[in-house]
Design a protein around this motif. Structure first.
Motif, mmCIF file in Angstrom:
data_model
loop_
_atom_site.group_PDB
_atom_site.id
_atom_site.type_symbol
_atom_site.label_atom_id
_atom_site.label_comp_id
_atom_site.label_asym_id
_atom_site.label_seq_id
_atom_site.Cartn_x
_atom_site.Cartn_y
_atom_site.Cartn_z
ATOM 1 N N LEU A 1 11.189 -12.004 -21.634
ATOM 2 C CA LEU A 1 9.937 -12.349 -20.963
ATOM 3 C C LEU A 1 9.597 -11.198 -20.031
ATOM 4 C CD1 LEU A 1 7.699 -14.427 -20.297
ATOM 5 C CD2 LEU A 1 9.216 -15.300 -18.500
ATOM 6 N N THR A 2 8.426 -10.609 -20.227
ATOM 7 C CA THR A 2 8.010 -9.456 -19.438
ATOM 8 C C THR A 2 6.665 -9.728 -18.790
ATOM 9 O OG1 THR A 2 9.172 -7.948 -20.939
ATOM 10 C CG2 THR A 2 7.499 -6.984 -19.516
ATOM 11 N N LEU A 3 6.570 -9.389 -17.522
ATOM 12 C CA LEU A 3 5.328 -9.513 -16.789
ATOM 13 C C LEU A 3 4.925 -8.124 -16.302
ATOM 14 C CD1 LEU A 3 3.103 -11.171 -15.301
ATOM 15 C CD2 LEU A 3 4.702 -11.317 -13.375
ATOM 16 N N ASN A 4 3.739 -7.679 -16.692
ATOM 17 C CA ASN A 4 3.166 -6.432 -16.203
ATOM 18 C C ASN A 4 1.940 -6.759 -15.359
ATOM 19 O OD1 ASN A 4 4.877 -4.498 -17.438
ATOM 20 N ND2 ASN A 4 3.879 -4.871 -19.383
ATOM 21 N N TRP A 5 1.804 -6.078 -14.230
ATOM 22 C CA TRP A 5 0.691 -6.325 -13.333
ATOM 23 C C TRP A 5 0.089 -5.002 -12.878
ATOM 24 C CZ3 TRP A 5 0.771 -6.130 -7.604
ATOM 25 C CH2 TRP A 5 -0.447 -6.581 -7.050
ATOM 26 N N ASP A 6 -1.217 -4.868 -13.062
ATOM 27 C CA ASP A 6 -1.956 -3.701 -12.598
ATOM 28 C C ASP A 6 -2.523 -4.031 -11.220
ATOM 29 O OD1 ASP A 6 -3.736 -1.679 -12.062
ATOM 30 O OD2 ASP A 6 -4.679 -1.712 -14.036
ATOM 31 N N PRO A 7 -2.070 -3.355 -10.167
ATOM 32 C CA PRO A 7 -2.485 -3.722 -8.797
ATOM 33 C C PRO A 7 -3.853 -3.199 -8.375
ATOM 34 C CG PRO A 7 -0.956 -1.901 -8.717
ATOM 35 C CD PRO A 7 -1.077 -2.292 -10.159
ATOM 36 N N GLU A 8 -4.584 -2.547 -9.268
ATOM 37 C CA GLU A 8 -5.834 -1.911 -8.858
ATOM 38 C C GLU A 8 -6.859 -2.920 -8.339
ATOM 39 O OE1 GLU A 8 -9.390 0.991 -10.548
ATOM 40 O OE2 GLU A 8 -7.676 0.520 -11.827
ATOM 41 N N LYS A 9 -7.027 -4.048 -9.031
ATOM 42 C CA LYS A 9 -8.064 -5.002 -8.627
ATOM 43 C C LYS A 9 -7.741 -5.701 -7.309
ATOM 44 C CE LYS A 9 -9.850 -5.866 -13.226
ATOM 45 N NZ LYS A 9 -10.101 -6.829 -14.299
ATOM 46 N N VAL A 10 -6.471 -5.865 -6.997
ATOM 47 C CA VAL A 10 -6.084 -6.567 -5.776
ATOM 48 C C VAL A 10 -5.832 -5.599 -4.622
ATOM 49 C CG1 VAL A 10 -4.372 -8.104 -4.738
ATOM 50 C CG2 VAL A 10 -5.111 -8.472 -7.100
ATOM 51 N N LEU A 11 -5.064 -4.532 -4.890
ATOM 52 C CA LEU A 11 -4.661 -3.608 -3.826
ATOM 53 C C LEU A 11 -5.396 -2.271 -3.848
ATOM 54 C CD1 LEU A 11 -0.797 -4.214 -4.002
ATOM 55 C CD2 LEU A 11 -2.453 -5.278 -2.457
ATOM 56 N N GLY A 12 -6.100 -1.995 -4.949
ATOM 57 C CA GLY A 12 -6.844 -0.745 -5.037
ATOM 58 C C GLY A 12 -6.035 0.453 -5.476
ATOM 59 N N PHE A 13 -4.794 0.247 -5.913
ATOM 60 C CA PHE A 13 -3.964 1.363 -6.370
ATOM 61 C C PHE A 13 -4.300 1.678 -7.832
ATOM 62 C CE2 PHE A 13 -0.394 -0.260 -3.401
ATOM 63 C CZ PHE A 13 -1.050 0.282 -2.308
ATOM 64 N N LYS A 14 -4.953 2.795 -8.062
ATOM 65 C CA LYS A 14 -5.279 3.189 -9.429
ATOM 66 C C LYS A 14 -4.049 3.774 -10.110
ATOM 67 C CE LYS A 14 -10.174 4.034 -8.679
ATOM 68 N NZ LYS A 14 -11.289 4.996 -8.812
ATOM 69 N N HIS A 15 -3.955 3.564 -11.399
ATOM 70 C CA HIS A 15 -2.867 4.088 -12.232
ATOM 71 C C HIS A 15 -1.498 3.540 -11.826
ATOM 72 C CE1 HIS A 15 -5.733 6.857 -14.006
ATOM 73 N NE2 HIS A 15 -6.090 7.230 -12.788
ATOM 74 N N GLY A 16 -1.469 2.354 -11.246
ATOM 75 C CA GLY A 16 -0.206 1.721 -10.885
ATOM 76 C C GLY A 16 0.162 0.639 -11.880
ATOM 77 N N LEU A 17 1.441 0.332 -11.972
ATOM 78 C CA LEU A 17 1.906 -0.730 -12.868
ATOM 79 C C LEU A 17 3.201 -1.309 -12.309
ATOM 80 C CD1 LEU A 17 1.547 -2.258 -15.590
ATOM 81 C CD2 LEU A 17 3.036 -0.516 -16.608
ATOM 82 N N PHE A 18 3.210 -2.628 -12.151
ATOM 83 C CA PHE A 18 4.423 -3.340 -11.736
ATOM 84 C C PHE A 18 4.983 -4.052 -12.951
ATOM 85 C CE2 PHE A 18 6.450 -7.282 -10.350
ATOM 86 C CZ PHE A 18 7.437 -6.772 -9.514
ATOM 87 N N ASN A 19 6.301 -3.970 -13.159
ATOM 88 C CA ASN A 19 6.948 -4.574 -14.323
ATOM 89 C C ASN A 19 8.179 -5.366 -13.886
ATOM 90 O OD1 ASN A 19 7.613 -4.428 -17.486
ATOM 91 N ND2 ASN A 19 9.486 -4.052 -16.360
ATOM 92 N N ILE A 20 8.304 -6.571 -14.415
ATOM 93 C CA ILE A 20 9.539 -7.344 -14.280
ATOM 94 C C ILE A 20 9.843 -7.944 -15.641
ATOM 95 C CG2 ILE A 20 8.303 -9.392 -13.448
ATOM 96 C CD1 ILE A 20 10.854 -10.068 -11.828
#
Length: 198
Positions: free
Chosen positions: A13-32
């Motif tokens: 089970l993998t969750l990827n989250w792009d923080p740009e819309k919430v935090l404004g960090f472009k080209h970011g990716l959070f993975n668990i």
């Protein structure tokens, strides 16, 4: 050693989250990512060799696998990934490895036998940082520094029942070992056949 049959299975089970819309960090990716491994080791119980016959053989467990944040720069030509990493997801692997059955066509046997716990590779991950530079579609340079001993065990061969079982310690995958040495790897990749977009 003996004839027989074995069942093995793995669910991830993998969750990827792009923080740009919430935090404004472009080209970011959070993975668990987590995994649930079941079955038993056909290699260890029936063959007792050093090269597992399957890339999914591992101790039965439900574990945290990877947990990292990646930040891209210059339109993702340069990326930095930090957190709990499994190096075999990017390093020391062929795009065509899935065509073959035994696990040496992914993370190589030399890498797994000469490192603690089989290396910073499935099903283990270790705290570290990875840099990737891809100036064009053909070339990629990867460089990483991680902890050298994901499960903090004594050095031993990770395959077979005659040596030890480094995966049986910290089955939850929540161990973040910072107490041993470092593992440094650099890999220059050349991608010969690029996919043609129509």
């Amino acid at each position: 050693m003996k004839q027989g049959a074995a069942y093995e299975g793995m669910t991830t089970l993998t969750l990827n989250w792009d923080p740009e819309k919430v935090l404004g960090f472009k080209h970011g990716l959070f993975n668990i990512s987590t995994m649930q491994i079941r079955g038993r080791s056909f290699t260890g119980e029936n063959i007792a060799n050093f090269n597992p016959i399957s890339g999914t053989e591992a101790d039965r467990s439900t574990r945290l696998w990877e947990l990292w944040y990646q930040q891209g720069f210059w339109d993702d030509k340069f990326t930095v990934r930090i957190g709990k990493l499994a190096l075999d997801q990017e390093f020391n692997i062929s795009d065509y490895a899935a065509l073959f059955m035994n696990s040496s066509f992914g993370w190589s046997m030399v890498s797994s036998l000469d490192t603690y716990s089989g290396g910073v590779a499935y099903p283990l991950a270790a705290p570290g940082i990875r840099f990737a530079f891809q100036p064009n579609e053909n070339w990629t340079n990867l460089f990483a520094i991680t902890n050298d001993n994901p499960n903090d065990v004594s050095f031993c061969n990770p395959s077979g029942p005659f040596t030890c079982d480094p995966q049986s310690k910290h089955l939850s995958g929540t161990r973040f070992n910072f107490t041993t040495g470092v593992f440094i790897i650099n890999e220059l990749q050349y991608h010969l056949n690029q996919l043609i977009q129509l």
